[in-house]
Structures are given as C-alpha cells and as structure tokens.
Design an enzyme around this catalytic site. Sequence first.
Site, PDB file in Angstrom:
ATOM      1  N   TYR A  76     -16.035  -7.530  12.387  1.00 45.44           N
ATOM      2  CA  TYR A  76     -14.884  -7.111  13.192  1.00 45.44           C
ATOM      3  C   TYR A  76     -13.953  -6.222  12.356  1.00 45.44           C
ATOM      4  CZ  TYR A  76     -10.756  -7.517  16.221  1.00 45.44           C
ATOM      5  OH  TYR A  76      -9.682  -7.236  17.031  1.00 45.44           O
TER       6      TYR A  76
HETATM    7  N1  LIG Z   1      -5.878 -10.278  20.983  1.00 50.50           N
HETATM    8  C1  LIG Z   1      -5.690  -9.970  19.719  1.00 50.50           C
HETATM    9  O1  LIG Z   1      -5.198 -10.776  18.932  1.00 50.50           O
HETATM   10  C2  LIG Z   1      -6.069  -8.610  19.204  1.00 50.50           C
HETATM   11  C3  LIG Z   1      -5.568  -8.213  17.953  1.00 50.50           C
HETATM   12  C4  LIG Z   1      -5.912  -6.973  17.448  1.00 50.50           C
HETATM   13  C5  LIG Z   1      -6.740  -6.143  18.170  1.00 50.50           C
HETATM   14  N2  LIG Z   1      -7.222  -6.528  19.378  1.00 50.50           N
HETATM   15  C6  LIG Z   1      -8.108  -5.605  20.081  1.00 50.50           C
HETATM   16  O2  LIG Z   1      -7.604  -5.316  21.360  1.00 50.50           O
HETATM   17  C7  LIG Z   1      -8.671  -5.092  22.263  1.00 50.50           C
HETATM   18  C8  LIG Z   1      -8.509  -5.998  23.471  1.00 50.50           C
HETATM   19  O3  LIG Z   1      -8.578  -7.351  23.052  1.00 50.50           O
HETATM   20  P1  LIG Z   1      -8.118  -8.544  23.994  1.00 50.50           P
HETATM   21  O4  LIG Z   1      -7.375  -9.479  23.146  1.00 50.50           O
HETATM   22  O5  LIG Z   1      -7.524  -7.999  25.235  1.00 50.50           O
HETATM   23  O6  LIG Z   1      -9.541  -9.214  24.304  1.00 50.50           O
HETATM   24  P2  LIG Z   1     -10.133  -9.766  25.678  1.00 50.50           P
HETATM   25  O7  LIG Z   1     -11.373 -10.484  25.288  1.00 50.50           O
HETATM   26  O8  LIG Z   1      -9.085 -10.473  26.454  1.00 50.50           O
HETATM   27  O9  LIG Z   1     -10.499  -8.421  26.451  1.00 50.50           O
HETATM   28  C9  LIG Z   1     -11.515  -7.571  26.005  1.00 50.50           C
HETATM   29  C10 LIG Z   1     -12.215  -7.017  27.233  1.00 50.50           C
HETATM   30  O10 LIG Z   1     -13.256  -6.126  26.763  1.00 50.50           O
HETATM   31  C11 LIG Z   1     -14.353  -6.324  27.614  1.00 50.50           C
HETATM   32  N3  LIG Z   1     -15.595  -5.896  26.983  1.00 50.50           N
HETATM   33  C12 LIG Z   1     -16.264  -6.499  25.959  1.00 50.50           C
HETATM   34  N4  LIG Z   1     -17.400  -5.839  25.710  1.00 50.50           N
HETATM   35  C13 LIG Z   1     -17.446  -4.807  26.587  1.00 50.50           C
HETATM   36  C14 LIG Z   1     -18.389  -3.763  26.814  1.00 50.50           C
HETATM   37  N5  LIG Z   1     -19.523  -3.673  26.115  1.00 50.50           N
HETATM   38  N6  LIG Z   1     -18.128  -2.860  27.799  1.00 50.50           N
HETATM   39  C15 LIG Z   1     -16.992  -2.961  28.538  1.00 50.50           C
HETATM   40  N7  LIG Z   1     -16.080  -3.925  28.368  1.00 50.50           N
HETATM   41  C16 LIG Z   1     -16.302  -4.834  27.396  1.00 50.50           C
HETATM   42  C17 LIG Z   1     -14.372  -7.823  27.894  1.00 50.50           C
HETATM   43  O11 LIG Z   1     -15.152  -8.117  29.043  1.00 50.50           O
HETATM   44  C18 LIG Z   1     -12.894  -8.108  28.081  1.00 50.50           C
HETATM   45  O12 LIG Z   1     -12.503  -7.999  29.438  1.00 50.50           O
HETATM   46  C19 LIG Z   1      -9.955  -5.355  21.490  1.00 50.50           C
HETATM   47  O13 LIG Z   1     -10.492  -4.109  21.067  1.00 50.50           O
HETATM   48  C20 LIG Z   1      -9.488  -6.176  20.326  1.00 50.50           C
HETATM   49  O14 LIG Z   1     -10.339  -6.046  19.218  1.00 50.50           O
HETATM   50  C21 LIG Z   1      -6.900  -7.743  19.910  1.00 50.50           C
END
Ligand SMILES: NC(=O)c1ccc[n+]([C@@H]2O[C@H](COP(=O)([O-])OP(=O)(O)OC[C@H]3O[C@@H](n4cnc5c(N)ncnc54)[C@H](O)[C@@H]3O)[C@@H](O)[C@H]2O)c1
Length: 224
Positions: free
Chosen positions: A131
């Site tokens: 990641y």
């Molecule tokens: N939540 C956190 O703490 C956090 C922190 C830093 C970065 N992020 C980043 O923010 C972004 C969103 O994270 P989140 O917390 O909303 O996660 P989440 O799991 O709630 O949402 C992620 C979404 O991406 C979709 N997804 C996964 N693989 C996919 C694919 N191959 N094609 C299309 N859609 C796909 C999932 O179905 C999900 O709906 C991510 O890139 C994550 O790495 C999140």
Amino acid sequence: MRRAIVTGGASGLGAACATRLRGDGVEVVTFDVSPGADYAVDVTDNVAVKMAISEVGSIDILINSAGIVGPNKPLWEVESFEWRKTFDVNVNGLFSVTKAVVPGMIERGWGRIVNMASMAGKDGNPNLSAYSASKAAVIGLTKSLGKELAKTGVIVNAIAPAVIETPMNAATSPEVLAHITSLIPMGRMGKAAEVAALVSWLSSDECSFSTGAVYDISGGRATY
Ligand SMILES: NC(=O)c1ccc[n+]([C@@H]2O[C@H](COP(=O)([O-])OP(=O)(O)OC[C@H]3O[C@@H](n4cnc5c(N)ncnc54)[C@H](O)[C@@H]3O)[C@@H](O)[C@H]2O)c1
C-alpha cells in the site's frame, strides 16, 4: 455545468467527494465495483474504463479515489499476487482512468485531477509495504503529470490523508490501525467530509497556482 468522474465513488472518501461536488453544482458520475455506483467499472479493466468514459462524454474533473489496502503483513510474507493486485488497483487503475480523460481536458483547456495518495506514501507504514509503495507511486505520477500539464489549464494534485473514518479501515488490522492513529497529534481520525472539503477546493477555479503538489490532511502527522 461541469462534469466529474469519481472513481471509488460508492464508498468512503469517494462517496463524500461525490456528495460535496454535487453540492458545489457539479454533475457527478461515480465508477466503482461496489453496488451503488452510476457505472459498474473496475478501474483495472482498461476496456471497461474506456467504454464508460466515452459514454459519459466530456469530463472536467477527475477524482481518483478507488483503492484497496492490500496485505497487512511484513514485506517478506507478502505474496506476489497480493503485491501485484494492490498496484493494479491503486496505480495501474488510476493511470488508465487518468490517461483516458486527460486529452479531452487539454482540448478544452480546463481540468482538475485529484489523486488520493496517503501519508503511507510519504512515511511508509509498517506492515503496509505494498500500500505504502503504491501511494508513493501515486505521488510520483502526480508530480510528473502536474509538470507535463502545467501550461494547459489542467491542474493535477494529490492529497495525503492520515487515517480517515471510512469503511476501508475494516480492511486494516486493528494493530496497524491503532499504530497509525496513535501517530496523529490531534488525537483523532479525520472525517470524510473534511477530506471532501479539500478536494472541493482542489477541483475548483479557486485552485489556480498549485499543480503537482501533495496536500496534507493528517491532523498534524505530516512533517514534510
Ligand atoms: N480512509 C483512509 O484512512 C485513507 C487514508 C489515506 C488514503 N486513503 C485513500 O483514499 C481512497 C478512498 O479510500 P476510502 O477510505 O474511501 O476506502 P473505501 O474502501 O471506503 O472506498 C474505496 C472504494 O474503491 C472501490 N474500489 C476498489 N477497487 C476498485 C476497482 N478495482 N475499481 C473500481 N473501484 C474500486 C471500492 O469498491 C470502494 O467503494 C483510497 O485510494 C485510499 O487508499 C484512505
């Protein structure tokens, strides 16, 4: 009316950004593999990405939020299929959606792209090597593309959130989650709406002299 694609728009940060941008008066189309998206698109499927984008029409704003946590274990225990899957979604998927929308933005002379990187991509979280490396790749891609497009009216930035309260945390082991939350000086997780507020600004005309940048949203965790 401007039109946006939000990948990963069915959940978490993507869903919060979709709600916020709609409130800003933007027409939002979500791409996701989870139920509830406007288009059922797997960002790792190049053909599906191209087809959906041609159906949607012109895109002014792209929020690349689709992502997965990947394996929660020391690097030497990570299987290569787990490593590749994490890069496939977080890096290759983001690349193919971005590649498909940029030419239209250049042609129209206006565009905003916001990539969800992570504090993990700057700091390297233990037991999240795939990641962390994938998010470092997102930061590098953002910096390159920002420079490539700097004179076109198309602005590309990344954000680096620390832990934000979303369903993604369910895929992070409790030990890893406790460690990365303990690193936040404000002593709490962020909220999706706080991230969406930053993304809203980065997607607007108000953001006009920043590109290829990485915006911190980490409750004070980031030191650079
Ligand atoms: N939540 C956190 O703490 C956090 C922190 C830093 C970065 N992020 C980043 O923010 C972004 C969103 O994270 P989140 O917390 O909303 O996660 P989440 O799991 O709630 O949402 C992620 C979404 O991406 C979709 N997804 C996964 N693989 C996919 C694919 N191959 N094609 C299309 N859609 C796909 C999932 O179905 C999900 O709906 C991510 O890139 C994550 O790495 C999140």
